[in-house]
Scaffold this active site. Sequence first.
Site, PDB file in Angstrom:
ATOM      1  N   CYS A  54       0.760  -1.239   0.000  1.00 23.20           N
ATOM      2  CA  CYS A  54       0.000   0.000   0.000  1.00 23.20           C
ATOM      3  C   CYS A  54       0.798   1.301   0.000  1.00 23.20           C
ATOM      4  O   CYS A  54       0.860   2.006  -0.996  1.00 23.20           O
ATOM      5  CB  CYS A  54      -0.915  -0.026   1.207  1.00 23.20           C
ATOM      6  SG  CYS A  54      -0.093  -0.607   2.703  1.00 23.20           S
ATOM      7  N   HIS A 117      -2.173   7.460   3.664  1.00 24.32           N
ATOM      8  CA  HIS A 117      -1.145   6.430   3.840  1.00 24.32           C
ATOM      9  C   HIS A 117       0.279   6.849   3.508  1.00 24.32           C
ATOM     10  O   HIS A 117       1.160   6.000   3.358  1.00 24.32           O
ATOM     11  CB  HIS A 117      -1.525   5.169   3.031  1.00 24.32           C
ATOM     12  CG  HIS A 117      -1.512   3.950   3.883  1.00 24.32           C
ATOM     13  ND1 HIS A 117      -1.355   2.682   3.400  1.00 24.32           N
ATOM     14  CD2 HIS A 117      -1.609   3.820   5.214  1.00 24.32           C
ATOM     15  CE1 HIS A 117      -1.378   1.822   4.379  1.00 24.32           C
ATOM     16  NE2 HIS A 117      -1.540   2.488   5.489  1.00 24.32           N
TER      17      HIS A 117
END
Lengths: 498, 498
Positions: A54, A117
């Site tokens: 990710c 993120h």
Amino acid sequence: METCFTQNNNGRRSKMGWGDLGVNGEPSRETPNIDKMATEGILFPDFYSANPLCSPSRAALLTGRLPIRNGFYTTNAHARNAYTPQEIVGGIPDSELLLPELLKKAGYMNKIIGKWHLGHRDQFHPLKHGFDEWFGSPNCHFGPYDNKNRPNIPVYNNSEMVGRYFEEFQIDLKTGESNLTRIYLEEALDFIRRQKASQKKFFLYWAVDAVHAPVYASKPFLGTSKRGRYGDAVRELDFSVGEILKELHNLGIAENTLVFFSSDNGAALISAPTQGGSNGPFLCGKQTTFEGGMREPAVAWWPGSITGGQVSYQLGSLMDLFTTTLSLAGQHPPDDRIIDGIDLSPILLQGKVIDRPIFYYRGNEMMAVRLGMYKAHYWTWTGSWAELKQGINFCPGQNISGVTTHDQREHTLQPLLFHLGRDPGEKYPINVPSAEYQEVMPRIISAVKQHKKEMVAGEPQLNVCDLAVMNWAPPGCKKLGKCLTPPQSKPWKCDWPH
Amino acid sequence: METCFTQNNNGRRSKMGWGDLGVNGEPSRETPNIDKMATEGILFPDFYSANPLCSPSRAALLTGRLPIRNGFYTTNAHARNAYTPQEIVGGIPDSELLLPELLKKAGYMNKIIGKWHLGHRDQFHPLKHGFDEWFGSPNCHFGPYDNKNRPNIPVYNNSEMVGRYFEEFQIDLKTGESNLTRIYLEEALDFIRRQKASQKKFFLYWAVDAVHAPVYASKPFLGTSKRGRYGDAVRELDFSVGEILKELHNLGIAENTLVFFSSDNGAALISAPTQGGSNGPFLCGKQTTFEGGMREPAVAWWPGSITGGQVSYQLGSLMDLFTTTLSLAGQHPPDDRIIDGIDLSPILLQGKVIDRPIFYYRGNEMMAVRLGMYKAHYWTWTGSWAELKQGINFCPGQNISGVTTHDQREHTLQPLLFHLGRDPGEKYPINVPSAEYQEVMPRIISAVKQHKKEMVAGEPQLNVCDLAVMNWAPPGCKKLGKCLTPPQSKPWKCDWPH
């Protein structure tokens, strides 16, 4: 030209895979809107993320640069997957130039909806890196936590938190019910309408995370899929993509808007079958540098400019969206650093194909490279024996001798070579003495040599962890009475087991 | 109503699989004509052959009955795959009523082009079982043989041979070049044109075998696929399907013609990657009763009657084509025997879905059953340990503990249960103590009980072998000077190793 990136989310435990699209062969065929988007646009069967995980993948998308350049990797151990959990100290460095920063100069309004993120500490936030608006969370929607040893993840509206997961923003782990995708859809439609009303060019990064474990869907979608809860989440995601495209048409701006659908890494097979997706015919999944870890669903849509019904065999990368978007916006990428993404506009607009290699990294190591139809593994590793014994398996049901190795195996002197056309599942290494191997490898070796020669690794951002940096007291917490007291700072070298 | 079945071939070594269609996610997407056929018709993602092997599957297609009923199985050993090599004594019994026999009564002209595979001895030939015309071979295109220990396979034009493979009909094993698919295409177009000219209703069974090892293609297709020689064969097959559909349009009879594309068993992974295809996300391949062995590509096309762009979740079987075709031709299936195929016309014409079980047989054993989204394995077996040690592996790279067993494993008291929607790869058996298992299994047990109660097994046709019955002196050999002398008859019990 407006731009939307619709991207679905990740973390360690789940992810929308290449094989989850009906148009890519998912047997239940529950993505009619994205399938239609593909028939109206270009389907890319050979599109890659820059990393099987990710955070690094997203950092690469927004910088156009490999994680090893932009710092989204670790040197704590060899070839480890690292990301940005709450205890991570690092984040996107100020020295990196992000796509929204550059688009802003061209007069774009930029919004991110969903999971960021790229670091949750204040200085790393989206609004500090070019985004004008943000609705979503800095980290994965894990929890619930006790707010003592670990705080619940905050949800932000722009620069201030508006609540926390499992508190103001519910995810029912038992039923899988959550309204998050619906909220994210409404946020997207609202943003697009506002830009249309004020005649502003815009860039929307719709980074939803419903298909990331714990997967969730809103009530109207729960129980509607033939594929279980994961399928419910995919169906709501697909529905939402359809709504966004419909709104672009309704507003009369579809012909001015490039929409690109993709995913940030392969399906997390470790969460299958209830919380994980499908990588179709490809080997393994998220966390690995086999095709299942990095081959992504990818569709480009731009009515009027892109001719529908195309399939492009271009080897593409999420990093290309950086360069392509800048190009289409009339901007140049920065020339003071190496940009890995290439400009796909000749592919989108003129049906060309550009020869280029794809590099597969795991942390600080180049594990593999693809050139044309060939892929050479310089290192193989699925995960450790120790984790496998605990049931952590990134290649469940798949076992290819000498390929899906459970130790880090070096092949740099004699890479494992595969032809991905006749062997998309990476099952049949080409014999080293064969004429084919001898003809192909020199070209690959030359591309790798060039790549390594030019490689200047960035300062690794994912080495240091500290409980004190967690989301204890995010901006805006005071107003809400939701500030928590952080423990004393005690940094340590993060442990990345695979 | 005219009918074409376009079907691609099999044998032990190769086969077009579910995952070989672009529309089913083959990454190289090299079947534009069949993909277009799907967008103009109905795609069936849940369509099955009646057997994981060639001859039984074809016998079931043409009789509408499971091989265990029509005799296309063996009792020489438990749960063995048997077919019709040259030394087989048996073939399709006269007592079986084949689709063309029944269509003939309704005034249809019937032709088979390609591999017959229901027995090569004179009494079993297509023209003895309802076909008016035949161009092709009785057995697989294996060889070349020496014509001493084993004759080369003859090619027939109607009731007489016109040559032999590797003699008059070349297949270059080194280059993969053969004109057979082109010849078969020309035969098809010629037949269709003649029926149109004489205003005859027709049934064409286009049973080509280019994707069966040794795979072949004609010169214009060789080397054109990203997938190697197997892909070249697929491309020529796809091209030919396109030509047939085009000709139906040209002749103005497309709106009167139902065309159904499918395959007779799953891709033979044992021949992959150069001579074998893809089963997409499904487990194992040909020879097995996992999804990869029997889930087939399937497309129905009938402009004017079938609305395009549909996906049907109907559980379908090749045997249904028997019943459906009769129904559409205004005929009734025989009522003196059990017919396993159901009438799909409500699915084709009204978009309905009919609840029905699918039974997975291997030889004389019911190995598994599917009901709705659930599949229960009563027996599992991939193949023997002995063969595995020789490199004969029907599940290469796949290994699912307790599922892909290398011994014949009985689960009749506690079947292995899978949900094929969330777990199409049959990787995650549902826990026996779970509410789901306890709720589902009684319904499956009841369906199996009913099925077994009504089962009257036919006389097994695939038990006896004899070198004397091989294609030594087929009808027509004298004219060509190609008769060979058979050895003395010495029948033996055929050995079916898996």
